[in-house]
Enzyme design. Structure first.
Site, mmCIF file in Angstrom:
data_model
loop_
_atom_site.group_PDB
_atom_site.id
_atom_site.type_symbol
_atom_site.label_atom_id
_atom_site.label_comp_id
_atom_site.label_asym_id
_atom_site.label_seq_id
_atom_site.Cartn_x
_atom_site.Cartn_y
_atom_site.Cartn_z
ATOM 1 N N ARG A 60 -9.989 -2.009 -7.620
ATOM 2 C CA ARG A 60 -9.530 -2.225 -6.244
ATOM 3 C C ARG A 60 -10.517 -3.070 -5.450
ATOM 4 O O ARG A 60 -10.133 -3.952 -4.696
ATOM 5 C CB ARG A 60 -9.323 -0.884 -5.533
ATOM 6 C CG ARG A 60 -8.214 -0.162 -6.151
ATOM 7 C CD ARG A 60 -7.616 0.943 -5.314
ATOM 8 N NE ARG A 60 -6.456 1.384 -6.059
ATOM 9 C CZ ARG A 60 -5.316 0.718 -6.112
ATOM 10 N NH1 ARG A 60 -5.174 -0.387 -5.417
ATOM 11 N NH2 ARG A 60 -4.330 1.147 -6.847
ATOM 12 N N TYR A 75 3.136 1.075 -2.062
ATOM 13 C CA TYR A 75 2.822 2.510 -2.034
ATOM 14 C C TYR A 75 1.386 2.747 -1.566
ATOM 15 O O TYR A 75 1.106 3.615 -0.744
ATOM 16 C CB TYR A 75 3.047 3.107 -3.421
ATOM 17 C CG TYR A 75 2.494 4.498 -3.582
ATOM 18 C CD1 TYR A 75 2.947 5.558 -2.795
ATOM 19 C CD2 TYR A 75 1.493 4.757 -4.527
ATOM 20 C CE1 TYR A 75 2.433 6.830 -2.949
ATOM 21 C CE2 TYR A 75 0.977 6.024 -4.691
ATOM 22 C CZ TYR A 75 1.441 7.056 -3.891
ATOM 23 O OH TYR A 75 0.923 8.308 -4.040
ATOM 24 N N TYR A 76 0.491 1.910 -2.076
ATOM 25 C CA TYR A 76 -0.918 2.101 -1.739
ATOM 26 C C TYR A 76 -1.254 1.707 -0.301
ATOM 27 O O TYR A 76 -2.321 2.008 0.193
ATOM 28 C CB TYR A 76 -1.820 1.326 -2.716
ATOM 29 C CG TYR A 76 -2.104 2.108 -3.960
ATOM 30 C CD1 TYR A 76 -2.776 3.328 -3.888
ATOM 31 C CD2 TYR A 76 -1.711 1.645 -5.212
ATOM 32 C CE1 TYR A 76 -3.031 4.070 -5.023
ATOM 33 C CE2 TYR A 76 -1.960 2.381 -6.349
ATOM 34 C CZ TYR A 76 -2.618 3.595 -6.257
ATOM 35 O OH TYR A 76 -2.877 4.329 -7.367
ATOM 36 N N GLN A 77 -0.354 0.975 0.343
ATOM 37 C CA GLN A 77 -0.611 0.609 1.725
ATOM 38 C C GLN A 77 -0.703 1.846 2.612
ATOM 39 O O GLN A 77 -1.428 1.873 3.587
ATOM 40 C CB GLN A 77 0.494 -0.314 2.275
ATOM 41 C CG GLN A 77 0.575 -1.656 1.605
ATOM 42 C CD GLN A 77 -0.669 -2.482 1.833
ATOM 43 O OE1 GLN A 77 -1.186 -2.541 2.943
ATOM 44 N NE2 GLN A 77 -1.164 -3.105 0.776
#
Lengths: 296, 338
Positions: free
Chosen positions: A105, A41-43
Site C-alpha cells: 500500500r 472498498y478500501y476508500q
C-alpha cells in the site's frame, strides 16, 4: 432501493455509500484511470463494511444506468482471461510481488510503479490476499516448482514474513507452463521477462540486507525493534523449507535455491528474524528499491 | 604485553558455502558448512592439505561439528540442520582407542532427530575420553549419550516441569568429565553436575543470548559469551561470576565462538564483525586482534599442541584457526622470537 433522505440510519448509510461510489467513478472517468472494486472498498471500509456490499452496489448502479461496470471505469484488478486479447508490457521494466500488504500500500500510494528510478513497473501484492478469482490467482501464481519454496518461505518465515518482497518471475513461470492465452500473450509480448538472471535476487538481497542489518545493528549494540528471536515454530518451519529446497535441488534453479538455502541456514544459526523495516529508511523503502532495481 | 600472531595459511573456499563450525583433532581439522559435506584438513602437513571429504554427511547442511577437547582425536560428531547427529570414528580406533588411529574417518552411529523427544538438536560436545556426547535442543533440554553403549544416559531440563526451556545454543563438557555447561538464548548459563545429574549452578551476568561456553582445561573456570559482546568468566568451585573480558569499544559485536588454549592462559574469541581476538585471562585484556574478513566468524579454535614432528615450515608456535562467512579456513601461528 435507495431513498433520500433516508428514514433509518441504515438507509442513510446506503445513500452515503452509493454517493461515494458515484464520486469515485466520476473521478475515474475524468482522470481516465481505472478504479478497482477493491480500491473502492478500501476508500472507506467502515462505510462499506464488506467487499460484497461494494460489488453488489456497483452492479446494481451499472444496471440502473443501463451501462456496464467498465463504462464507469470501475473494474477488477485482473479481468477475466477471456476478455483480454493482449497486454502491452513494453514500458514495463520490472515486476515486483510484495507480500506484505502494508508495504504494498505504501508503495502503491506513492505511485512507485511510475516514479521508480528503474522505470515503469508493476506492483503486485500477494494474490492470497487479493480479491482475485481462484482461477486468475492460480494462473498468476502458477505453482511451478521453482516458485513453491519462495512462496512458502515468504509466507512461512514466522507470521510476519522476513522477506516480504520478491521480484518474482511469474512471467517466466507463465511461459513455462504455457497453459492459458493470457500467459502466452504475456510471454510473447514481453520476451524480456524470460531473462531469468535477476528473478529472485531482490528477495535474496532483501533477506541478506535484513540479515546484514540485523548483524550490524545488533553487533553495534543498537537495539533494533525490527528483529526478534525465532520461536520454536519458526525454527521448525525454516527447517521444513530448507528440506523442501534441498529435496528439489538438482532440478531447475540450483543457484537460486543455493542462495535461499544459505540465508535460511544463516537465519537458523543467528536465531533471529527481521521485519522488512530493517532495510528501509525511516519507513521509506523506495530508495532501497531504486538502488536494487537499477542495478539490473 | 601483546602477542603476535601471523596468518600462516588460508585455505580459500574450503567449502562452497559459509563455514559454521570447525573442530580440531591433534593432527587434523574438521570443518562443517551449509553444504552437505564435511571436510578434514591436515594440520601437521605444510599447506594444510585436504585429507578427506565426507560427502553427503548432512543433506540440509551442517551447523556443528565437534571433536573432544583434550582427546586423542578418534571420534567426531556433527549435527545437520535436519537435526540428525552423526558420530564419526577413525577406522581401527576400536582396537587401539588410546592411540590416534591412522585410518579414514567413517560413520559409526547416527542419532535420528526423533530420538531427542521434541526439540531440535543444536549444539554438541564430546567428553575428553571420547565416550560421551552431550547435545542441546531448541527447547532447552540437554541429553547425554554413552557412545559405547549407544544409549542416552542423562537428560537435563532447564524449563519448568516438562515445558521446555530457552533454546540452548551452546554446550561444553569439562575435561574431567564432571560438569556440563550450557548457554541459552535467554542469556542464562547453567552448569550441571554429571555425577548427581543435578543443576550445580545457574549463572547470571549475560543478559543476552549466549552463543558459546567453554570450560578451561583445568576445569576451574567457565567462559561464556554471546550477543552481549563480553566474555563472562565464572569460577567453577563456587559458581561465581569472577570477571568480564570486554573490548574497549562501546559497541561490541556478538561473540559466536570461544576456546581456551591448552595452558588455560589464553582465550580465543570470534565475532560477527569478523574479528578474532586472543585474551589474556589472568590480566583480563585482549592481547591480539585479527580481522582478515568483514564477514561473520562462526567458529574459532586453537589447534592442540602436537608432540609429533611437524613438517618444515609449520613452525612451533601455538596455532589457531578461524572460519565463517567467507568460506575459508584461516590458520594463525604465534610469532616466536623472530
Amino acid at each position: 432501493m435507495v431513498r433520500f433522505p433516508g428514514q433509518t440510519v441504515q438507509e442513510t448509510r446506503k445513500f452515503e455509500a452509493l454517493f461515494c461510489i458515484l464520486e469515485l467513478a466520476h473521478e475515474a472517468l475524468l482522470s481516465g484511470n481505472l478504479i478497482t472494486l477493491r480500491n473502492i472498498y478500501y476508500q472507506n471500509m467502515e462505510l462499506f463494511v464488506s467487499q460484497a456490499v461494494v460489488n453488489v452496489m456497483i452492479d446494481s448502479l451499472a444496471s440502473t444506468l443501463g451501462v456496464g461496470r467498465w463504462d464507469l471505469n470501475i473494474g477488477i484488478l485482473l479481468p477475466s482471461i477471456n476478455s483480454i486479447e493482449k497486454i502491452d508490457f513494453h514500458s514495463v521494466k520490472w515486476v515486483l510481488v510484495i507480500e506484505k500488504e502494508a508495504t504494498f500500500r505504501t508503495l502503491a500510494a506513492s505511485q512507485y510503479h511510475q516514479t521508480s528510478k528503474a522505470g515503469h513497473g508493476i506492483l503486485i501484492t500477494d494474490a492470497n490476499r487479493l480479491p482475485l478469482s481462484q482461477g486468475a490467482r492460480a494462473r498468476l501464481n502458477s505453482g511451478s516448482q521453482r516458485d513453491r519454496p519462495t512462496k512458502r518461505s515468504r509466507t512461512d518465515r514466522g507470521g510476519d514474513p522476513v522477506a516480504s518482497i520478491t521480484n518474482k518471475p511469474f512471467l517466466q513461470k507463465a511461459e513455462n507452463r504455457g497453459v492459458t492465452s493470457l500467459q502466452q500473450s504475456i510471454s510473447t509480448e514481453y520476451p524480456e521477462a524470460n531473462h531469468l538472471g535477476h528473478e529472485q535476487r531482490l528477495e535474496e538481497e532483501l533477506v541478506h540486507g535484513v540479515n546484514e542489518n540485523a548483524i550490524s545493528h545488533h553487533g553495534a549494540g543498537d537495539p533494533v525493534n525490527s528483529t526478534m528471536t525465532l520461536t520454536q515454530t519458526d525454527r521448525k518451519k525454516v527447517v521444513s523449507i530448507l528440506n523442501e529446497i534441498c529435496t528439489g535441488e538438482g532440478t531447475v534453479c540450483t543457484a537460486v535455491s543455493m542462495e535461499q538455502k544459505q540465508e535460511l541456514q544463516r537465519m537458523l544459526v543467528l536465531n533471529i528474524k527481521a521485519e522488512i523495516q530493517a532495510v528501509d529508511h525511516f519507513g521509506d523503502i523506495t530508495k532501497w528499491l531504486d538502488e536494487k532495481l537499477c542495478k539490473w | 604485553m601483546s602477542k603476535q600472531y601471523l596468518t600462516t595459511h588460508t585455505v580459500d573456499e574450503a567449502h562452497p558455502t559459509e563455514i559454521f563450525s570447525v573442530s580440531p583433532t591433534p593432527s587434523s581439522l574438521f570443518s562443517a558448512s551449509g553444504s552437505s559435506a564435511l571436510q578434514i584438513h591436515s594440520t601437521t602437513k605444510g599447506g594444510f592439505p585436504l585429507q578427506q571429504t565426507i560427502t553427503n554427511a548432512h543433506r540440509l547442511g551442517c551447523h556443528h561439528v565437534c571433536t573432544s577437547r583434550g582427546g586423542v582425536g578418534n571420534v567426531a560428531a556433527s549435527v545437520g540442520f535436519g537435526g540428525e547427529i552423526k558420530i564419526w570414528a577413525r577406522q581401527g580406533s576400536e582396537l587401539l582407542p588410546q592411540h590416534e588411529a591412522n585410518g579414514e574417518w567413517e560413520l559409526r552411529w547416527e542419532i535420528a532427530p526423533t530420538q531427542t523427544n521434541g526439540g531440535d538438536v543444536w549444539a554438541v560436545a564430546l567428553s575428553a575420553d571420547e565416550s560421551y556426547l552431550a547435545c542441546t535442543t531448541s527447547d532447552g533440554r540437554i541429553h547425554v549419550w554413552d557412545l559405547t553403549a549407544r544409549e542416552r544416559i542423562q537428560s537435563y531440563e532447564t524449563g519448568g516441569s516438562g515445558t521446555g526451556g530457552s533454546f540452548a545454543m551452546a554446550v561444553d563438557l569439562s575435561r574431567d568429565g564432571k560438569l556440563t555447561a550450557t548457554g541459552h538464548e535467554s542469556g542464562a548459563v547453567y552448569v550441571f553436575n554429571n555425577n548427581s545429574g543435578r543443576l550445580a549452578y545457574s549463572l547470571s551476568g549475560l543478559a543476552k543470548s549466549v552463543r558459546a561456553v567453554a570450560f578451561s582445561p583445568g576445569c576451574k573456570r567457565l567462559a561464556a559469551a554471546g550477543d552481549a559482546g563480553v566474555i563472562a568468566i565464572y569460577d567453577m568451585e563456587r559458581g561465581e561470576h569472577v570477571s568480564n573480558l570486554s573490548a574497549t569499544s562501546s559497541r561490541p559485536a556478538w561473540i559466536t565462538s570461544l576456546d581456551w588454549n591448552d595452558t588455560g592462559e589464553y582465550l580465543l574469541s570470534g565475532a560477527l564483525d569478523g574479528k578474532v581476538k586472543v585474551w589474556d585471562v589472568a590480566r583480563g585484556v585482549c592481547v591480539a586482534t585479527h580481522s582478515e574478513t568483514e564477514g561473520a566468524l562462526w567458529s574459532v579454535r586453537w589447534l592442540p599442541k602436537n608432540e609429533r614432528a611437524l613438517e618444515p615450515g609449520m613452525g612451533k608456535g601455538e596455532m589457531f584457526c578461524a572460519a565463517g562467512a567467507n568460506k575459508s579456513l584461516t590458520f594463525y601461528r604465534e610469532a616466536t622470537g623472530i
